[in-house]
Design a protein around this motif. Structure first.
Motif, PDB file in Angstrom:
ATOM      1  N   TYR A 102     126.960 134.222  98.478  1.00  0.00           N
ATOM      2  CA  TYR A 102     125.839 134.367  99.415  1.00  0.00           C
ATOM      3  C   TYR A 102     125.857 133.367 100.563  1.00  0.00           C
ATOM      4  CZ  TYR A 102     124.254 136.119  94.844  1.00  0.00           C
ATOM      5  OH  TYR A 102     124.174 136.714  93.604  1.00  0.00           O
TER       6      TYR A 102
ATOM      7  N   PHE B  25     119.148 135.548  87.663  1.00  0.00           N
ATOM      8  CA  PHE B  25     118.011 135.617  88.588  1.00  0.00           C
ATOM      9  C   PHE B  25     116.663 135.620  87.857  1.00  0.00           C
ATOM     10  CE2 PHE B  25     119.409 137.086  93.066  1.00  0.00           C
ATOM     11  CZ  PHE B  25     120.469 136.199  93.054  1.00  0.00           C
TER      12      PHE B  25
ATOM     13  N   ILE C 241     116.005 140.489  91.530  1.00  0.00           N
ATOM     14  CA  ILE C 241     117.268 140.997  92.051  1.00  0.00           C
ATOM     15  C   ILE C 241     116.897 142.096  93.032  1.00  0.00           C
ATOM     16  CG2 ILE C 241     119.455 142.121  91.496  1.00  0.00           C
ATOM     17  CD1 ILE C 241     119.138 141.043  88.639  1.00  0.00           C
TER      18      ILE C 241
ATOM     19  N   SER D 142     116.202 135.939  97.540  1.00  0.00           N
ATOM     20  CA  SER D 142     116.586 135.514  96.186  1.00  0.00           C
ATOM     21  C   SER D 142     117.967 134.860  96.101  1.00  0.00           C
ATOM     22  CB  SER D 142     116.503 136.694  95.225  1.00  0.00           C
ATOM     23  OG  SER D 142     115.169 137.101  95.026  1.00  0.00           O
ATOM     24  N   PRO D 143     119.008 135.428  96.739  1.00  0.00           N
ATOM     25  CA  PRO D 143     120.327 134.789  96.625  1.00  0.00           C
ATOM     26  C   PRO D 143     120.343 133.337  97.085  1.00  0.00           C
ATOM     27  CG  PRO D 143     120.559 137.012  97.481  1.00  0.00           C
ATOM     28  CD  PRO D 143     119.086 136.708  97.467  1.00  0.00           C
TER      29      PRO D 143
ATOM     30  N   SER E 234     118.606 131.054  94.614  1.00  0.00           N
ATOM     31  CA  SER E 234     119.421 130.779  93.425  1.00  0.00           C
ATOM     32  C   SER E 234     120.422 129.670  93.696  1.00  0.00           C
ATOM     33  CB  SER E 234     120.139 132.053  92.962  1.00  0.00           C
ATOM     34  OG  SER E 234     121.218 132.399  93.815  1.00  0.00           O
ATOM     35  N   ASN E 235     120.967 129.603  94.886  1.00  0.00           N
ATOM     36  CA  ASN E 235     121.891 128.516  95.239  1.00  0.00           C
ATOM     37  C   ASN E 235     121.167 127.183  95.392  1.00  0.00           C
ATOM     38  OD1 ASN E 235     124.383 129.794  95.182  1.00  0.00           O
ATOM     39  ND2 ASN E 235     124.309 130.406  97.331  1.00  0.00           N
TER      40      ASN E 235
ATOM     41  N   ALA F 193     127.448 132.682  92.103  1.00  0.00           N
ATOM     42  CA  ALA F 193     126.217 133.213  91.505  1.00  0.00           C
ATOM     43  C   ALA F 193     126.143 132.756  90.052  1.00  0.00           C
ATOM     44  CB  ALA F 193     126.151 134.726  91.653  1.00  0.00           C
TER      45      ALA F 193
END
Length: 310
Positions: free
Chosen positions: A76, A104, A149, A154-155, A158-159, A184
């Motif tokens: 991402y 996620f 998701i 969201s991506p 998450s990082n 991920a």
């Protein structure tokens, strides 16, 4: 200026209107399931409404884009890719792959809020409400807020929340001659020293148990050790014994079959577009394979797929 005030300035809505909107945002999602790639079970997708998505894009620019992401995170991110991730491991003979369970959905608002307050500073009560209800969804009133998701924010979230994990294992591995990357929910470790990786699952498990706030666990069924004696796979790519990246036999066979079907006018339009994407991916990973396709089917056939338009 608070985040809420910045939102108000950009949207021309007053603070109370924004708070009223975000309080309803976690329930403005369309959700459905799709089969998992391995064919075992389904994955829950939750897509926000257009209005929520619009506000999430604003939040991404105002809040998320200003937060750090570790260089070991390859998903991402601009100028990173599956190929860039796998390339960090091509020169090493021994490989360990691990995978987080329900990545996620396991990420809760507290993780993001704590990271922001440690990085940026203390948040007001209204900013806390704004962040946790804008970026996280709720399947029903009885379930907790969680990362979806399907949301555009969201991506990156998450990082961001994995920064400390990535920093810890980057430092731990670098000092021991081990390469570490995360794509991920996929984490990879590699080295040229035999036996060094065998203790890593225990180190990861200890880190997660010590940092329970992460709320993450390892899917032990996907923990795999491999070496040059066996196929080494990183994020879907094969590392050959010549230390090169390959699409793998199965994916090549699939592409060759689809090209043949194209020559027989046996593909539907959406299948041709899918084949276009596969050829573009193959070209970026293993350009020699494209040359072999052209030799087998002709330049004209491959180019006609590449430039196909409905």
């Amino acid at each position: 200026m608070s985040y809420l005030e910045k939102f108000s300035e950009i949207t021309s809505l007053d603070s109370q209107e924004i708070l009223n909107f975000v309080n309803s945002a976690p329930h403005r999602y369309k959700h459905y399931t799709i089969p998992k790639r391995n064919g075992r079970g389904v994955r829950l997708i939750a897509q926000p409404s257009k209005e929520v998505k619009y506000m999430q894009y604003i939040g991404k620019q105002l809040i998320l884009d200003k937060l750090p992401v570790h260089s070991s995170a390859y998903a991402y991110q601009k100028q990173t890719s599956i190929k860039a991730n796998a390339s960090q491991h091509v020169a090493n003979s021994y490989l360990l792959k691990m995978d987080f369970s329900d990545f996620f959905p396991s990420i809760k608002p507290t993780l993001l809020l704590d990271f922001i307050q440690r990085t940026v500073g203390k948040l007001s009560v209204d900013d806390i409400t704004l962040i946790k209800r804008l970026f996280f969804w709720q399947r029903d009133r009885m379930t907790p807020l969680q990362l979806s998701i399907g949301a555009p924010s969201s991506p990156l979230i998450s990082n961001i929340v994995m920064y400390d994990f990535d920093q810890y294992f980057h430092s731990y591995c670098t000092s021991r001659g081990i390469s570490y990357t995360r794509y991920a929910d996929d984490i990879s470790f590699s080295t040229n020293e035999r036996g060094v990786l065998f203790h890593i699952p225990e180190v990861v498990s200890k880190y997660l148990s010590t940092n329970e706030c992460l709320n993450l666990s390892i899917n032990t069924t996907k923990t795999k050790f491999s070496s040059k004696k066996h196929n080494r796979h990183v994020t879907g790519l094969v590392i050959t014994n010549n230390n090169e990246l390959s699409l793998g036999r199965e994916r090549k066979r699939k592409i060759r079959t689809l090209v043949y079907l194209f020559t027989q006018s046996a593909l539907e339009t959406d299948e041709i577009f899918n084949l276009q994407g596969l050829l573009a991916f193959a070209s970026s990973i293993e350009p020699e394979f494209i040359l072999r396709l052209k030799s087998k089917f002709s330049n004209e056939v491959v180019d006609s797929i590449k430039y196909y338009q409905e």
